[in-house]
Design an enzyme around this catalytic site. Sequence first.
Site, PDB file in Angstrom:
ATOM      1  N   SER A 279       0.843  -1.200   0.000  1.00 20.58           N
ATOM      2  CA  SER A 279       0.000   0.000   0.000  1.00 20.58           C
ATOM      3  C   SER A 279       0.871   1.241   0.000  1.00 20.58           C
ATOM      4  O   SER A 279       1.981   1.241   0.542  1.00 20.58           O
ATOM      5  CB  SER A 279      -0.885   0.021   1.243  1.00 20.58           C
ATOM      6  N   ASP A 280       0.375   2.300  -0.587  1.00 19.84           N
ATOM      7  CA  ASP A 280       0.985   3.604  -0.372  1.00 19.84           C
ATOM      8  C   ASP A 280       0.738   3.975   1.095  1.00 19.84           C
ATOM      9  O   ASP A 280      -0.128   3.394   1.753  1.00 19.84           O
ATOM     10  CB  ASP A 280       0.385   4.654  -1.320  1.00 19.84           C
ATOM     11  N   TRP A 281       1.482   4.934   1.611  1.00 21.54           N
ATOM     12  CA  TRP A 281       1.457   5.257   3.045  1.00 21.54           C
ATOM     13  C   TRP A 281       0.114   5.897   3.443  1.00 21.54           C
ATOM     14  O   TRP A 281      -0.123   7.071   3.178  1.00 21.54           O
ATOM     15  CB  TRP A 281       2.626   6.185   3.358  1.00 21.54           C
ATOM     16  N   ALA A 283      -2.745   4.408   2.353  1.00 22.93           N
ATOM     17  CA  ALA A 283      -3.720   3.990   1.329  1.00 22.93           C
ATOM     18  C   ALA A 283      -4.394   2.670   1.690  1.00 22.93           C
ATOM     19  O   ALA A 283      -5.228   2.173   0.945  1.00 22.93           O
ATOM     20  CB  ALA A 283      -3.038   3.873  -0.035  1.00 22.93           C
TER      21      ALA A 283
END
Length: 862
Positions: A279-281, A283
């Site tokens: 995941s993006d930070w 997300a």
Amino acid sequence: MKLGWLEATVLTAATVANAKDLAYSPPYYPSPWATGEGEWAEAYRRAVDFVSNLTLAEKVNLTTGAGWEQEHCVGETGGIPRLGMWGMCMQDSPLGIRDSDYNSGFPAGVNVAATWDKRLAYQRGVAMGEEHRDKGVDVQLGPVAGPLGKYPDSGRVWEGFSPDPVLTGVMMAETIKGIQDAGVIACAKHFIGNEQEHFRQAGEAQGYGYNITESVSSNIDDKTMHELYLWPFVDSVRAGVGSVMCSYNQINNSYGCSNSYTLNKLLKGELGFQGFVMSDWGAHHSGVGDALAGMDMSMPGDVVLGSPYSFWGTNLTVSVLNSTIPEWRLDDMAVRIMAAYYKVGRDRVRTPPNFSSWTRDEYGFEHYIVSENYVKLNQRVNVQRDHANVIRKIGSDSTVLLKNNGGLPLTHQERLVAVLGEDAGSNAYGANGCSDRGCDNGTLAMGWGSGTANFPYLITPEQAIQNEVLNYGNGQTNVFAVTDNGALDQMASVASTASVALVFVNADSGEGYINVDGNMGDRKNMTLWKNGEEVIKTATANCNNTIVIMHTPGSVLVGDWYDNENITAIVWAGLPGQESGRSLVDVLYGRINPGGKTPFTWGKERKDYGAAILTVANNGNGAPQDDFTEGNLIDYRRFDKDDVEPIFEFGFGLSYTKFEFSDLKVKELSADKYSATTGKTKHAPVLGKAGKASDNLFPSGINRVRQYLYPWLNSTNLKDSAADPHYGMDAKDYIPDGATDGTPQELLPASGPSGGNAGLFEDLIQVTATITNTGSVAGDEVPQLYVSLGGEDDPVRVLRAFDRVTIGAGQEIQWTTTLTRRDLSNWDVASQNWVISSAQKKVYVGNSSRKLPLSADLPSVQ
Ligand SMILES: *[C@@H]1O[C@H](CO)[C@@H](O)[C@H](O)[C@H]1NC(C)=O
Ligand SMILES: *[C@@H]1O[C@H](CO)[C@@H](O)[C@H](O)[C@H]1NC(C)=O
Ligand SMILES: *[C@@H]1O[C@H](CO)[C@@H](O)[C@H](O)[C@H]1NC(C)=O
Ligand SMILES: *[C@@H]1O[C@H](CO)[C@@H](O)[C@H](O)[C@H]1NC(C)=O
Ligand SMILES: *[C@@H]1O[C@H](CO)[C@@H](O)[C@H](O)[C@H]1NC(C)=O
Ligand SMILES: *[C@@H]1O[C@H](CO)[C@@H](O)[C@H](O)[C@H]1NC(C)=O
Ligand SMILES: *[C@@H]1O[C@H](CO)[C@@H](O)[C@H](O)[C@H]1NC(C)=O
Ligand SMILES: *[C@@H]1O[C@H](CO)[C@@H](O)[C@H](O)[C@H]1NC(C)=O
Ligand SMILES: *[C@@H]1O[C@H](CO)[C@@H](O)[C@H](O)[C@H]1NC(C)=O
Ligand SMILES: *[C@@H]1O[C@H](CO)[C@@H](O)[C@H](O)[C@H]1NC(C)=O
Ligand SMILES: *[C@@H]1O[C@H](CO)[C@@H](O)[C@H](O)[C@H]1NC(C)=O
């Protein structure tokens, strides 16, 4: 009904969307398990072997970050101490190591694209990989193909390469190969449709006055997805990329990290991706839902940055114990992570992180966020090696000469050289004086945000030009710089006596969490910053030999001044990194003959590019809706279709010599007939036994770091251990149909183990052309091949092949390239496959998207 976290992302994305008639993302389950086909065989086998030996808690440790600022890197998973394995370190950025020291500041991706040079892209990848490797980084968070460049003024376009999917795809692949050959896992990001900064995160939008509850939804139709946005990710998977980062935005009203259609169907099903999705930070939005939708690693692990809770960690252990997430899905996450680890040889080259992202002090707290464990944090290992050379070379080779009425090259005979503009000089705060480069002071050599690195030094144009003039001017030449953009009188005075006025101007952009001068990541306009137009006007009014040099993340509007007769040359230098000044003088003084080509279009007006960035919430408090109605007509495809004249077209760039193209030959190659993939997968493998709750309790005597995200349970009572407010909700209310099914699944027609159906990558046609250097100096040319697919809805032409070649004065070379089946196909929504249409296709060769002297009809192929 008040929506909980589970329903909000798994269930109701669909129902809410339907209720409001919004774009909808169809479910696709189960999540495809890795198979270890092709190049992944050996790594997969070792990963299965390794994971088979792990306990449930150990597997979970691999999937979940320890929490924001808990360890050295911007994200770090738990380790497996029993087997001597420390946690895996994820570190920004796409252009070097962020939040570190004694590392290099590389040119941005957009400059790599401007070189059109595959070897340089690879060499930069290797150099960046070596630096990350030697600092103890397992995964470098780059390269970037999203944003691709739907919007020319989107904040992070410079982190990626170009709005053309082929140019970006090639540069993605070369960068990935370079990083991974150096022993570090690359991460292709942001998957997918992450085209603007505005509204990418609801919380962030609150900060600029929009009370939205959900992130922007990029509503992308299937054909556009395949023909444009997914394209460079195909090349990334083919290059063997180990990880992919799912994005902040939604796609058809389902979050990037919760979207079973994009992750399960497209990435893992169709493209056959064998690595892991992180995941993006921030997300990561749901525990069970995202696991079933295909996410494999939660970064940085916590529900929101800095919270002591996780959607995974303990919750993931519980979800497997209560049979909500099948064990094979957790096994698959762990296998995918370890397969990437073995594939790039982490086991051979691994060193523990020897720096901290959170302080530059030598000593500090290892668990920075909770101030625990005071240790030597920054060993200050210098990892720069001779990387300055490749940085300087990319800087020069990416320089695009946009206009030249005899202004360049300079000769060292200029009696008085004027250097004008703040963009020529140093940042008075220091090269790293603004956190994450969040200001535009002094010369611009990278944009702002997480896609940055600290500079080891930054050679400014002012310094490099002065050195050049003093070193080579035989004591007969003078050089004066005025770098305050308010000092127009002083500039006028210097310009009026100068032999040449070198004028430096810029525009900046970056990531949405930093606002620079009212620009929320995305640029608020496409003009120059800091009074740039006035600086140019001052110079041209006083000096008939004015040369404009621009440092920008993308196109700016130059219509008001580019054709001023006193402007004898215009140069775009992009965001060149630490060697900025030296790279530039090599070109200005002719040691390097410019061969860069603009990787994006320079239009007369913003509206020529089509849709504007969505900056006003258009769906009440709900997710702003960004409909990608232009389809694949972005950048030059838009200009071509509308027959709008740009100022400088995509692919354009001048040289100090001249090239001619002749003798086009087209040859059909023999190839197998294309056949759709059929058949079924194997059964999902289950590795080892989950064990009982009692096997997964916190071990006694362990020194628990505060807020640290462990995989263990507080008690054998799963509900208490999870502390999930919705615990025990009836599974049928939130487990999508088929999501836990581990039986053999039907393969998709366009699928294959490495980027899709192998038939797509077969060469069908060979094209040859002769290129002659008709000038008097050696130089580089970039032959570009465009194809017209011939359909009514197709772009007029699309780039399909290119190379950068060096040709001596008066010499000629034969350029040969090939077209694959993919290059000639359209995505057919009905058959869910690529199809070569019956429309007459044509090939064009030349040196820009609008200078295509050679063309021929293509034979009909299948
Ligand atoms: C989004 O919706 C469009 C239109 O129905 C469809 O073609 C496309 O496949 C959907 N994409 C995703 C990722 O859900
Ligand atoms: C897994 O365990 C088996 C049996 O104990 C052992 O032979 C093998 O080396 C182990 N593999 C790894 C990767 O630890
Ligand atoms: C999980 O990782 C943490 C941090 O490395 C470590 O302290 C802990 O022992 C690990 N848990 C297991 C089950 O290995
Ligand atoms: C923001 O929107 C939410 C949901 O509609 C509402 O509950 C809340 O009061 C709003 N907050 C502000 C500051 O307007
Ligand atoms: C488990 O996830 C829930 C729901 O998101 C969260 O509220 C809870 O704090 C998590 N539990 C742990 C132990 O992190
Ligand atoms: C540096 O940038 C900051 C933030 O954009 C600005 O406020 C300041 O005036 C600039 N200072 C100098 C010396 O350029
Ligand atoms: C465009 O934005 C830049 C940066 O914020 C600013 O310096 C400039 O004045 C703006 N241009 C116009 C025409 O407003
Ligand atoms: C430019 O100005 C210089 C000095 O003012 C003059 O000698 C020269 O002829 C001019 N060049 C052109 C092309 O007008
Ligand atoms: C060009 O420069 C000369 C000075 O050399 C000046 O007199 C003239 O007005 C300038 N022309 C333009 C179009 O700015
Ligand atoms: C588990 O126990 C620890 C230590 O007592 C406590 O800090 C933590 O909040 C507990 N977690 C949950 C989810 O109850
Ligand atoms: C299983 O555990 C997860 C994670 O804590 C929880 O969200 C879910 O409600 C649980 N399901 C059942 C059926 O108990």
